[in-house]
Scaffold this motif. Structure first.
Motif, mmCIF file in Angstrom:
data_model
loop_
_atom_site.group_PDB
_atom_site.id
_atom_site.type_symbol
_atom_site.label_atom_id
_atom_site.label_comp_id
_atom_site.label_asym_id
_atom_site.label_seq_id
_atom_site.Cartn_x
_atom_site.Cartn_y
_atom_site.Cartn_z
ATOM 1 N N ALA A 122 18.491 96.166 -73.400
ATOM 2 C CA ALA A 122 19.283 95.972 -72.188
ATOM 3 C C ALA A 122 18.416 95.793 -70.953
ATOM 4 O O ALA A 122 18.895 95.338 -69.916
ATOM 5 C CB ALA A 122 20.234 97.146 -71.995
ATOM 6 N N GLN A 123 17.129 96.163 -71.055
ATOM 7 C CA GLN A 123 16.187 95.966 -69.951
ATOM 8 C C GLN A 123 15.496 94.594 -70.029
ATOM 9 O O GLN A 123 14.569 94.321 -69.276
ATOM 10 C CB GLN A 123 15.130 97.063 -69.957
ATOM 11 C CG GLN A 123 15.690 98.472 -69.796
ATOM 12 C CD GLN A 123 14.620 99.531 -69.943
ATOM 13 O OE1 GLN A 123 13.495 99.368 -69.474
ATOM 14 N NE2 GLN A 123 14.964 100.641 -70.597
ATOM 15 N N GLY A 124 15.935 93.768 -70.959
ATOM 16 C CA GLY A 124 15.330 92.452 -71.123
ATOM 17 C C GLY A 124 14.087 92.456 -71.976
ATOM 18 O O GLY A 124 13.310 91.498 -71.947
ATOM 19 N N LEU A 125 13.881 93.521 -72.769
ATOM 20 C CA LEU A 125 12.706 93.644 -73.627
ATOM 21 C C LEU A 125 13.044 93.191 -75.042
ATOM 22 O O LEU A 125 14.152 93.404 -75.535
ATOM 23 C CB LEU A 125 12.201 95.089 -73.646
ATOM 24 C CG LEU A 125 11.811 95.685 -72.284
ATOM 25 C CD1 LEU A 125 11.521 97.169 -72.432
ATOM 26 C CD2 LEU A 125 10.597 94.961 -71.715
ATOM 27 N N PRO A 164 21.484 90.183 -78.337
ATOM 28 C CA PRO A 164 22.405 89.813 -77.249
ATOM 29 C C PRO A 164 22.188 90.604 -75.968
ATOM 30 O O PRO A 164 22.372 90.064 -74.870
ATOM 31 C CB PRO A 164 23.787 90.096 -77.852
ATOM 32 C CG PRO A 164 23.545 90.931 -79.058
ATOM 33 C CD PRO A 164 22.197 90.555 -79.560
ATOM 34 N N LEU A 165 21.795 91.878 -76.070
ATOM 35 C CA LEU A 165 21.531 92.654 -74.857
ATOM 36 C C LEU A 165 20.303 92.128 -74.120
ATOM 37 O O LEU A 165 20.268 92.066 -72.896
ATOM 38 C CB LEU A 165 21.342 94.128 -75.211
ATOM 39 C CG LEU A 165 22.599 94.871 -75.694
ATOM 40 C CD1 LEU A 165 22.249 96.289 -76.133
ATOM 41 C CD2 LEU A 165 23.658 94.888 -74.606
ATOM 42 N N THR A 166 19.289 91.737 -74.879
ATOM 43 C CA THR A 166 18.095 91.135 -74.272
ATOM 44 C C THR A 166 18.449 89.820 -73.585
ATOM 45 O O THR A 166 18.039 89.554 -72.449
ATOM 46 C CB THR A 166 17.015 90.890 -75.339
ATOM 47 O OG1 THR A 166 16.711 92.117 -76.003
ATOM 48 C CG2 THR A 166 15.755 90.320 -74.726
ATOM 49 N N ALA A 167 19.249 88.983 -74.282
ATOM 50 C CA ALA A 167 19.647 87.693 -73.718
ATOM 51 C C ALA A 167 20.460 87.880 -72.443
ATOM 52 O O ALA A 167 20.269 87.169 -71.447
ATOM 53 C CB ALA A 167 20.448 86.910 -74.753
ATOM 54 N N LYS A 168 21.389 88.859 -72.443
ATOM 55 C CA LYS A 168 22.217 89.101 -71.267
ATOM 56 C C LYS A 168 21.375 89.584 -70.090
ATOM 57 O O LYS A 168 21.574 89.161 -68.951
ATOM 58 C CB LYS A 168 23.309 90.122 -71.584
ATOM 59 C CG LYS A 168 24.240 90.396 -70.403
ATOM 60 C CD LYS A 168 25.229 91.500 -70.705
ATOM 61 C CE LYS A 168 26.276 91.020 -71.679
ATOM 62 N NZ LYS A 168 27.358 92.028 -71.857
#
Length: 409
Positions: A15-18, A77-81
């Motif tokens: 969720a932090q883009g990692l 998907p959390l990384t992509a978002k």
């Protein structure tokens, strides 16, 4: 419970883009051919692949220009978002479509889906091709970027395939229409802006050339019909106007720099005619007004026993200089930086000077069949020429005023 804890840690990092990798081992693994059973989780590793600083501005520019950027990735998907929201591609709570959802959707459902979603995650390569086809089925012009072998079908299908020049495979480069040498998305946006500038300058060129030529045609054809003895222009004078008076300023117009709001305009419709968006009406309207002004001069000069043929020739040439200056922009000329295109200023001065040489240098005057005008007659020619320029500018001011009124109503 422990497994759930690790999943929560992985999701928090994503969720932090990692990008998160899990490391595990099989303590009792006998050989490479033996199945990996009872693996032991060693830990998680998260890595950051940050977007380039210029991407945020490039995405914003695309949205202003009516271009919708779309991100297709194999990441979580959390990384992509997180990445998509960080660069302004989507909202923090925006929709992310997974590859398995694409596989389950039929073609009709997919066509609806691609018009709503701008971020796709866990997408296998074959689904990229379906996304491109679905966008095209909705009438969209699609540019696709890619660097892998599996991206080649989508690159080939897109209207414009763009391969990466540094990290791209040879297969992707062969399938693409363009190769991006610096692998930078912002370069694509700059290319779009440059393309819009070229198209805008072509339209300026067409407006100037055809608008002037229509006026010249009506003027030449009207003289015999109006009962005047002789023709306003000789073949040599017509050739002079086509090559010098029309040509030199028109070439300088092609060097006009981009206007401030160039990337705030809506894209041109596919297959749009060069005469669309009022260009055709402009050419006819301006051509008729141009001809009426010169015909009025023709009558005035003929009734006062002045050399009307030379005065018509001079007025046609000088009036086109004002037309070239006005054709620089759809904005009134006082709102345009005066020296942003020095080539046009030099072209106007050069062409005007050459026109005066045809009048006052004896051997040139004899060759082109002109008569040296008195100061009074020359001022009349300049006055009628300025009248045409004044009309062009007042028309733009009127149009701008109407647009403001419409915006406030």
């Amino acid at each position: 419970e422990q497994q759930q804890w690790w999943l929560e840690q992985a999701r928090a990092l994503a969720a932090q883009g990692l990008r998160v990798l899990a490391f595990a081992c099989a303590p009792h693994h006998q050989s490479p051919d033996h199945p990996l059973d009872e693996q032991v989780l060693l830990g998680l590793m998260a890595q950051l692949d940050p977007a380039r600083p210029e991407v945020i501005k490039a995405i914003a520019t695309c949205k202003h220009a009516g271009i919708r950027p779309v991100m297709i990735t194999g990441d979580h998907p959390l990384t992509a978002k997180a990445i998509g929201s960080g660069i302004g591609l989507c909202e923090p709570d925006g929709q992310v479509v997974l590859g398995r959802e694409l596989e389950a959707a039929n073609d009709e459902k997919l066509r609806e889906l691609v018009m709503q979603c701008s971020v796709y995650a866990r997408v296998p390569p074959e689904q990229k091709l379906r996304i491109v086809k679905a966008l095209q089925a909705n009438g969209q012009v699609v540019a696709m970027t890619g660097d892998g072998v599996n991206d080649a079908p989508a690159l080939k299908q897109a209207h414009i395939g763009v391969a990466m020049g540094i990290t791209g495979t040879e297969v992707s480069k062969e399938a693409a229409d363009m190769v991006l040498l610096d692998d930078n998305f912002a370069t694509i946006v700059s290319a779009v802006e440059e393309g819009r500038l070229v198209y805008a300058n072509i339209r300026r060129f067409v407006k100037y050339i055809l608008g002037s030529n229509v006026g010249e045609l009506i003027t030449i054809a009207s003289a015999p019909l109006l009962g005047l003895v002789g023709v306003p222009l000789t073949p040599l004078q017509i050739l002079w106007m086509n090559l010098v008076t029309d040509g030199v300023p028109a070439l300088a117009l092609a060097l006009e720099p981009g206007e401030k709001g160039l990337m705030d305009r809506a894209p041109a419709e596919p297959g749009e005619s060069i005469f669309a968006r009022g260009i055709g009406r402009y050419i006819l309207r301006v051509g008729v007004i141009f001809a009426l002004i010169v015909i009025a001069l023709m009558f005035y000069a003929a009734r006062h026993d002045a050399p009307w043929e030379t005065m018509v020739f001079t007025t046609l040439c000088l009036a086109q200089m004002g037309h070239a200056l006005s054709a620089r922009s759809d904005l009134p000329l006082f709102q345009v930086p005066p020296f942003s295109n020095p080539w046009l200023i030099w072209a106007v001065l050069l062409t005007s000077g050459l026109q005066l040489l045809l009048l006052y240098v004896p051997w040139l005057s004899n060759f082109f069949g002109t008569t040296a005008l008195s100061g009074h007659d020359l001022l009349i020619c300049v006055g009628f020429s300025f009248l045409f320029f004044l009309y062009l500018e007042l028309e733009k001011i009127w149009k701008q005023w109407r647009q403001k009124v419409a915006a406030h109503s």
